[in-house]
Design a protein around this motif. Structure first.
Motif, PDB file in Angstrom:
ATOM      1  N   SER A 143       1.018  -1.281   0.049  1.00  0.00           N
ATOM      2  CA  SER A 143       0.092   0.022   0.042  1.00  0.00           C
ATOM      3  C   SER A 143       0.912   1.111  -0.146  1.00  0.00           C
ATOM      4  CB  SER A 143      -0.869   0.155   1.225  1.00  0.00           C
ATOM      5  OG  SER A 143      -1.709   1.130   1.105  1.00  0.00           O
ATOM      6  N   ASN A 149      -2.224   0.241  -4.629  1.00  0.00           N
ATOM      7  CA  ASN A 149      -2.247  -0.712  -3.607  1.00  0.00           C
ATOM      8  C   ASN A 149      -2.572  -2.078  -4.380  1.00  0.00           C
ATOM      9  OD1 ASN A 149      -4.548  -2.830  -2.426  1.00  0.00           O
ATOM     10  ND2 ASN A 149      -3.302  -2.012  -0.682  1.00  0.00           N
ATOM     11  N   ARG A 168      -2.808  -6.336  -3.846  1.00  0.00           N
ATOM     12  CA  ARG A 168      -2.939  -7.361  -2.881  1.00  0.00           C
ATOM     13  C   ARG A 168      -3.420  -8.494  -3.293  1.00  0.00           C
ATOM     14  NH1 ARG A 168      -6.751  -3.271  -3.111  1.00  0.00           N
ATOM     15  NH2 ARG A 168      -9.121  -3.946  -3.477  1.00  0.00           N
ATOM     16  N   ASP A 191     -11.070  -5.614  -7.670  1.00  0.00           N
ATOM     17  CA  ASP A 191     -11.462  -6.353  -6.548  1.00  0.00           C
ATOM     18  C   ASP A 191     -11.882  -7.765  -6.795  1.00  0.00           C
ATOM     19  OD1 ASP A 191     -10.852  -6.770  -3.804  1.00  0.00           O
ATOM     20  OD2 ASP A 191     -12.538  -5.975  -3.305  1.00  0.00           O
ATOM     21  N   ASN A 194     -10.272   8.965   2.748  1.00  0.00           N
ATOM     22  CA  ASN A 194      -9.754   7.780   3.577  1.00  0.00           C
ATOM     23  C   ASN A 194     -10.424   7.368   4.569  1.00  0.00           C
ATOM     24  OD1 ASN A 194      -7.953   8.166   1.331  1.00  0.00           O
ATOM     25  ND2 ASN A 194      -6.343   7.536   2.489  1.00  0.00           N
ATOM     26  N   ASP A 208     -12.533   4.629   2.443  1.00  0.00           N
ATOM     27  CA  ASP A 208     -11.738   3.876   2.119  1.00  0.00           C
ATOM     28  C   ASP A 208     -11.925   2.183   2.613  1.00  0.00           C
ATOM     29  OD1 ASP A 208      -8.913   3.440   0.407  1.00  0.00           O
ATOM     30  OD2 ASP A 208      -8.446   2.785   2.520  1.00  0.00           O
ATOM     31  N   GLY A 235      -9.549  -0.282   2.369  1.00  0.00           N
ATOM     32  CA  GLY A 235      -8.412  -0.779   2.903  1.00  0.00           C
ATOM     33  C   GLY A 235      -8.198  -0.314   4.404  1.00  0.00           C
ATOM     34  N   THR A 236      -8.714   0.963   4.784  1.00  0.00           N
ATOM     35  CA  THR A 236      -8.374   1.557   6.329  1.00  0.00           C
ATOM     36  C   THR A 236      -9.355   0.693   7.130  1.00  0.00           C
ATOM     37  OG1 THR A 236      -8.194   3.800   5.216  1.00  0.00           O
ATOM     38  CG2 THR A 236      -9.149   3.691   7.453  1.00  0.00           C
ATOM     39  N   GLY A 256      -8.156  -2.789   7.550  1.00  0.00           N
ATOM     40  CA  GLY A 256      -7.022  -2.895   8.386  1.00  0.00           C
ATOM     41  C   GLY A 256      -7.522  -2.518   9.802  1.00  0.00           C
ATOM     42  N   ILE A 306      -1.866   1.741   8.917  1.00  0.00           N
ATOM     43  CA  ILE A 306      -3.199   2.199   8.254  1.00  0.00           C
ATOM     44  C   ILE A 306      -3.347   3.520   7.973  1.00  0.00           C
ATOM     45  CG2 ILE A 306      -5.599   1.959   8.799  1.00  0.00           C
ATOM     46  CD1 ILE A 306      -4.841  -0.509  10.604  1.00  0.00           C
TER      47      ILE A 306
END
Length: 304
Positions: free
Chosen positions: A90, A106, A108, A189, A248, A252, A254-255, A258, A268
């Motif tokens: 990230s 990012n 993953r 994704d 974010n 977000d 990903g946030t 995490g 994060i």
């Protein structure tokens, strides 16, 4: 079949390559590394660059975590298995120059094995994305950025760029502001193997995207790093950073992942800028470059 160990090793190598390239570009700052372990399994390498010649704050982070998936995440992902493995890189870079854009990337990989009685099949997928957030939208730069991404996508599937560009427009969108975070990019994704693409090809696409980050961003940095700017433009940069922060913290994925999986908070939230401002009811001057930028923060702009 590609393995967790192979994906982990290749992602670590890409992290090394990107950090070396960004240090060379900045010319002053060096990445500070912190190794960390996650309660529950796994850990990562957080690498932060600060107070550089051009990079005010940035992170190039790697993680490989495993363990039991929290119920809230299982529900959000619509899966039944308990155990998971996730690894990825990230990146967020905040420059100190208002003419140099913010960038995020990012890549993953996520995996859940079959249940103990094999009643639930294994789950695995790749995801990722890259998007550019200029404080001032320069149309030539936007076209260059999107052409770079299209070139990578076209090497693997003729439909990737169009599909993933639309996905990015919809994902990197600040609903409560009715504006995109920047000029978009690509986002994908739960990408899995099918008749059109193998697991090995998806993995190669993920790595190719990772390796296009440094040359693409460094070209954009070098185009604008020597331009002069004034205090009003600096204040506009802080204003645009506030929108980045809002996305974010509110949207977000990903946030959220995490935080839900007990990730390392500093890693994060490294995506947040060092300084941002929320000016009440800011209105750009008619005919200004700021107004032009706002007019281009829309979905569906064809940059290539």
């Amino acid at each position: 079949m590609i393995t967790q160990e192979q994906i982990t090793a290749d992602y670590k190598q890409i992290q090394d390559e990107i950090c070396a390239a960004l240090e060379a570009c900045d010319g002053v700052a060096k990445f500070e590394e912190e190794l960390w372990e996650r309660d529950g399994g796994g850990g990562g390498r957080t690498r932060i660059i600060q107070n550089g010649n051009i990079f005010e704050k940035g992170g190039v982070n790697f993680s490989a975590v495993h363990g039991e998936l929290p119920h809230t995440v299982k529900k959000a992902l619509n899966v039944e298995q308990d155990d998971f493995f996730a690894t990825g890189i990230s990146i967020v870079i905040h420059p100190n120059h208002p003419m140099v854009p913010i960038i995020h990337m990012n890549i993953r990989y996520f995996e859940m094995p079959s249940s103990f009685n094999n009643s639930t099949p294994p789950v695995r997928w790749f995801g990722g994305g890259i998007d550019l957030t200029p404080h001032y939208v320069v149309e030539d730069d936007a076209r260059f950025f999107h052409q770079q991404l299209k070139t990578i996508c076209d090497q693997f599937n003729a439909d990737f760029y169009e599909r993933f560009k639309i996905w990015a427009d919809n994902y990197f969108y600040i609903k409560h502001r009715d504006e995109t975070r920047g000029i978009g990019g690509i986002f994908y994704d739960r990408l899995t193997a099918n008749d059109d693409i193998t697991w090995e090809e998806i993995f190669e696409f993920s790595k190719a995207l990772g390796r296009t980050f440094a040359p693409t961003y460094i070209e954009l940095v070098n185009r604008s790093r020597d331009k002069q700017f004034n205090d009003d433009q600096k204040q506009w940069q802080y204003q645009r950073r506030s929108r980045y922060t809002e996305f974010n913290l509110v949207y977000d994925a990903g946030t959220k992942f995490g935080l839900e999986t007990n990730g390392r908070i500093e890693s994060i939230l490294m995506s947040l800028p060092p300084t941002a401002k929320w000016v009440y009811n800011y209105q750009a001057q008619p005919g200004s470059e700021e107004e032009k930028t706002l007019s281009l923060l829309k979905k569906g702009i064809n940059w290539v």
